[in-house]
Design an enzyme around this catalytic site. Sequence first.
Site, PDB file in Angstrom:
ATOM      1  N   THR A   1       0.323  10.475   8.636  1.00 42.88           N
ATOM      2  CA  THR A   1       1.290  11.722   8.284  1.00 42.88           C
ATOM      3  C   THR A   1       0.139  12.849   7.565  1.00 42.88           C
ATOM      4  OG1 THR A   1       3.364  10.396   7.713  1.00 42.88           O
ATOM      5  CG2 THR A   1       2.780  12.074   6.496  1.00 42.88           C
TER       6      THR A   1
ATOM      7  N   GLY B   1       3.963  -5.229   9.061  1.00 44.86           N
ATOM      8  CA  GLY B   1       3.511  -6.299   9.741  1.00 44.86           C
ATOM      9  C   GLY B   1       4.892  -7.395  10.113  1.00 44.86           C
TER      10      GLY B   1
ATOM     11  N   SER C   1       8.293   7.226   3.524  1.00 40.91           N
ATOM     12  CA  SER C   1       7.413   6.679   2.682  1.00 40.91           C
ATOM     13  C   SER C   1       7.603   6.239   1.402  1.00 40.91           C
ATOM     14  CB  SER C   1       5.990   7.366   2.736  1.00 40.91           C
ATOM     15  OG  SER C   1       5.063   6.801   2.091  1.00 40.91           O
TER      16      SER C   1
ATOM     17  N   THR D   1       7.726   1.231   6.438  1.00 40.16           N
ATOM     18  CA  THR D   1       7.333   0.021   5.629  1.00 40.16           C
ATOM     19  C   THR D   1       8.489  -0.414   4.738  1.00 40.16           C
ATOM     20  OG1 THR D   1       6.288   1.352   4.065  1.00 40.16           O
ATOM     21  CG2 THR D   1       4.702   0.093   5.815  1.00 40.16           C
TER      22      THR D   1
ATOM     23  N   GLY E   1      -0.290   6.814  -0.088  1.00 48.14           N
ATOM     24  CA  GLY E   1      -0.113   8.111  -0.576  1.00 48.14           C
ATOM     25  C   GLY E   1      -0.226   9.505   0.104  1.00 48.14           C
ATOM     26  N   PHE E   2      -0.182   9.371   1.373  1.00 48.95           N
ATOM     27  CA  PHE E   2      -0.513  10.400   2.181  1.00 48.95           C
ATOM     28  C   PHE E   2      -1.845  11.233   2.062  1.00 48.95           C
ATOM     29  CE2 PHE E   2       4.389  12.010   2.660  1.00 48.95           C
ATOM     30  CZ  PHE E   2       4.548  10.941   3.674  1.00 48.95           C
TER      31      PHE E   2
ATOM     32  N   ASN F   1       0.454  -1.311   1.714  1.00 53.61           N
ATOM     33  CA  ASN F   1      -0.384  -0.167   1.284  1.00 53.61           C
ATOM     34  C   ASN F   1       0.407   0.897   0.455  1.00 53.61           C
ATOM     35  OD1 ASN F   1       0.198   2.803   2.697  1.00 53.61           O
ATOM     36  ND2 ASN F   1       1.159   1.156   4.013  1.00 53.61           N
ATOM     37  N   ARG F   2      -0.359   1.347  -0.472  1.00 55.05           N
ATOM     38  CA  ARG F   2       0.197   2.380  -1.188  1.00 55.05           C
ATOM     39  C   ARG F   2      -0.955   3.668  -1.251  1.00 55.05           C
ATOM     40  NH1 ARG F   2      -1.089  -1.561  -5.230  1.00 55.05           N
ATOM     41  NH2 ARG F   2      -3.074  -1.302  -6.389  1.00 55.05           N
TER      42      ARG F   2
END
Length: 343
Positions: A85, A267, A174, A246, A113-114, A110-111
């Site tokens: 993104t 996943g 997200s 996610t 955060g763009f 994951n985090r």
Amino acid sequence: MYNLARQLLFKLSPETSHELSLELIGAGGRLGLNAMLSKPPASLPVRVMGLDFPNPVGLAAGLDKNGEAIRGLSQLGFGFIEVGTVTPRPQPGNPKPRIFRLPEAEAIINRMGFNNHGVDALLARVEAARFKGVLGINIGKNFDTPVERADEDYLLCLDKVYHHASYVTVNVSSPNTPGLRSLQFGDSLKQLLDALRLRREDLEIMHGKRVPLAIKIAPDMTDEETALVGEAVFQAGMDAIIATNTTLGREGVAGLAHADEAGGLSGAPVRDKSTHTVKVLAQTLGGRLPIIAVGGITEGRHAAEKIEAGASLVQLYSGFIYKGPALIREAVDAIAALRSQAK
């Protein structure tokens, strides 16, 4: 060969190995090595959103946020590539560490955060890549843009990427940008979709072409909410819906190292939830709007299951990280076998 490379890469931190992998894929693309080292999948053409895809298996957004390895990734056999993104302005994303592997579950949290270099930097790389295949560009809002003004960021990005994209994905799902998922519901969603539709009408006249718009949604909604979102996306004149992003859930990873880290889980553990979302959308839409399925494809048969559930295209991300380029061919072959059975 990929198994050996993965063993070496997995000794590094997830983010370092991600960056190194992209560099290697990019370099392989420039040298023409990727096409020689990977066996291309069989041709399995499909037409979706008015676009012609050489096969229905694509790369999901998030792997190549900044368009740094478009040519290299395309040589691995993907039927289409989605980058981003991307946001209007560059932003660093969340503090590190922000990616966590859960290999026992073939999962990733994951985090990010763009984190990205901004839309202008992405477009410079898109132009340099001179990619002739189907390229999706995934757009989002900057972290510090209030949700009430999110449409300004999406419209700015749409203006800039329109000429360069085969299709544009609007990421409202997200879990790592505060408040973003609220844009999936009610008046907020309608306002955003209406703004996108009207702007696209202007851009179509300006550029002389109609670029499809896809909306990417979360897997963490009730069936009723999913159905309402699907209907709203169709009524607003969008061209596809991508299911799913996610999940905030932790089903299937309880007790594993890093399972309690904040962020979105992708996943294998999100597979069933994502496929269920596809089924709900397919039942709601009845073929009126194509569905692009992503989430938990770690074997070829999982891709076929998504198609059977109602998807027209599929995308890989976490499964590609764990299984490598061979998964692309497996997925294409499984979908081809499904098509043959249906004849």
